[in-house]
Every structure is written in C-alpha cells, then in structure tokens.
Design an enzyme around this catalytic site. Structure first.
Site, PDB file in Angstrom:
ATOM      1  N   ASP A 188       5.009 -15.249   1.347  1.00  0.00           N
ATOM      2  CA  ASP A 188       6.348 -15.138   1.934  1.00  0.00           C
ATOM      3  C   ASP A 188       6.429 -13.731   2.513  1.00  0.00           C
ATOM      4  OD1 ASP A 188       7.842 -17.619   1.230  1.00  0.00           O
ATOM      5  OD2 ASP A 188       7.225 -17.011  -0.793  1.00  0.00           O
ATOM      6  N   GLY A 202      -2.576   2.264   6.843  1.00  0.00           N
ATOM      7  CA  GLY A 202      -3.284   2.426   8.114  1.00  0.00           C
ATOM      8  C   GLY A 202      -4.729   2.871   7.954  1.00  0.00           C
ATOM      9  N   TYR A 259       0.024 -10.704   8.448  1.00  0.00           N
ATOM     10  CA  TYR A 259      -0.655 -11.911   7.960  1.00  0.00           C
ATOM     11  C   TYR A 259      -1.208 -12.747   9.115  1.00  0.00           C
ATOM     12  CZ  TYR A 259       1.049 -10.705   3.365  1.00  0.00           C
ATOM     13  OH  TYR A 259       1.266 -10.040   2.187  1.00  0.00           O
ATOM     14  N   VAL A 315       0.866  -1.184   0.000  1.00  0.00           N
ATOM     15  CA  VAL A 315       0.000   0.000   0.000  1.00  0.00           C
ATOM     16  C   VAL A 315       0.899   1.230   0.000  1.00  0.00           C
ATOM     17  CG1 VAL A 315      -1.681   1.286   1.406  1.00  0.00           C
ATOM     18  CG2 VAL A 315      -1.892  -1.208   1.174  1.00  0.00           C
TER      19      VAL A 315
END
Ligand SMILES: CC(C)(COP(=O)(O)OP(=O)(O)OC[C@H]1O[C@@H](n2cnc3c(N)ncnc32)[C@H](O)[C@@H]1OP(=O)(O)O)[C@@H](O)C(=O)NCCC(=O)NCCS
Length: 167
Positions: free
Chosen positions: A131, A103, A141, A97
């Site tokens: 990964d 955020g 994640y 992003v």
C-alpha cells in the site's frame, strides 16, 4: 556516490537504537519507534533493518502474510490463476530509509531483499502486495515493476514469479 556498508538483520527491539531513525515521514518513524517491537513479538509482522557501520538503523521493512481477492486483480493476471476466491500473498507493510541514506540505493536493496525472502520462503505466495502512502512511493514501486490494482491505484502488486525472473 558514497555507499555505506550495511548489515541486514531482523529487528532486535531490545538492542537496536530505533529512536534515532528519521525517514521524514512521521507515521513511518512512529511505527519503528513505537510499534514494530510489539508487532514482531505478537507475530503480526516480521521487521528487517539495515544497520550502518556506526550501528544506526539506516532503513527497515516489514513483511506479513496476506491474501488478494482474485476479483481485484487485473484480467491479465487473474485469467492465469485457478478460480479460487483469493490467492496467497506477502504484504510489504512498510519500507523506509533514513533521510541521510536516501538516494544511495538502500531502498532498492531493501526491496530486493524483501522479494528474495518471499521467493525463498517454503510457504507459497503468488505476489508481493504494497500500500503506497503517496504518489512518490507509488512511483518508486512502479519503477521496480509493481502493477497497480485496477480498483485502488495506491495498492500495487508484483507476482513473485515475475520478480524471480527479474533477478
Ligand atoms: C521511497 C524510499 C524507500 C526510497 O529509498 P531510497 O534509498 O531513497 O531509494 P534508492 O536510492 O534505493 O532508489 C532505488 C531506485 O528507485 C528509484 N526511485 C527512488 N525513489 C523513487 C521515486 N519516488 N519514484 C520513482 N523512482 C524512484 C531510484 O531512481 C533508483 O532507481 P535505479 O535503481 O534505476 O537507479 C525512501 O525515499 C523513503 O524512505 N522515503 C520515505 C518513506 C516512504 O515513502 N516509503 C515508501 C513506502 S510507503
């Protein structure tokens, strides 16, 4: 918090302004600036971009086919699967992003879109694999339900059946 509206589309390397994208990670910037167009053309990866109201790329992710060795999965997961050497997967190769939009929920929305695409695909996949590039990405994640592979903690997976139930 300010929320800009975004349109999620496939990368159009000829028309989208890739050079202005800056997520503060040089390899992830470089990939979008220099490599993504070629990978899409050669069918090495599919690349999806979130376009902000002003036409800038606010975020992107890539998806490609992958496979996972059954022996690499934790026992709890592998015991429920047939005894094939590998199971099919979808790799979320990159997710980033632009720093001006971080955020604000866009990273989570891109991840949800990637999972949704994998779930809706007519080609079956057991899990999404990623990964993570560093500890912060691993935490991102994990926050979204991904599980670390026992042998390589920066590599994570999420069974698509679980993702589907999480909605
Ligand atoms: C990691 C990244 C994609 C997150 O995108 P973002 O738009 O800032 O994140 P969001 O605002 O959508 O956050 C979504 C959720 O993840 C959580 N989250 C975000 N970053 C997190 C982190 N490092 N660790 C744990 N949770 C995190 C948020 O708290 C939020 O939780 P909620 O939905 O429960 O409120 C973004 O910071 C980025 O591009 N960083 C640089 C590149 C990178 O590290 N990419 C990772 C792929 S290797």
């Amino acid at each position: 918090m300010r929320r800009a509206p975004f349109t999620l589309v496939r990368l159009d390397a000829a028309h989208h302004d890739r050079k202005a994208f800056d997520c503060r990670s040089a390899p992830l910037n470089h990939y979008l600036h220099e490599q993504a167009g070629q990978d899409v053309r050669r069918r090495i990866a599919a690349c999806f971009v979130a376009i902000a109201a002003d036409g800038r790329i606010a975020g992107y992710y890539t998806l490609a086919s992958a496979s996972v060795l059954l022996a690499d999965l934790p026992d709890g997961a592998s015991k429920k699967l047939p005894r094939y050497p590998t199971v099919p997967a979808v790799r979320l190769g990159r997710l980033a992003v632009d720093h001006t939009y971080q955020g604000q929920g866009l990273g989570g929305a891109l991840l949800a879109d990637a999972l949704d695409r994998a779930i809706r695909s007519e080609v079956a996949s057991y899990a999404m694999v990623v990964d993570a590039k560093d500890e912060a990405a691993t935490a991102f994640y994990r926050h979204h339900g991904f599980i670390e592979f026992p042998s390589s903690p920066r590599k994570l997976f999420l069974p698509l059946a679980v993702a589907e139930k999480m909605g």
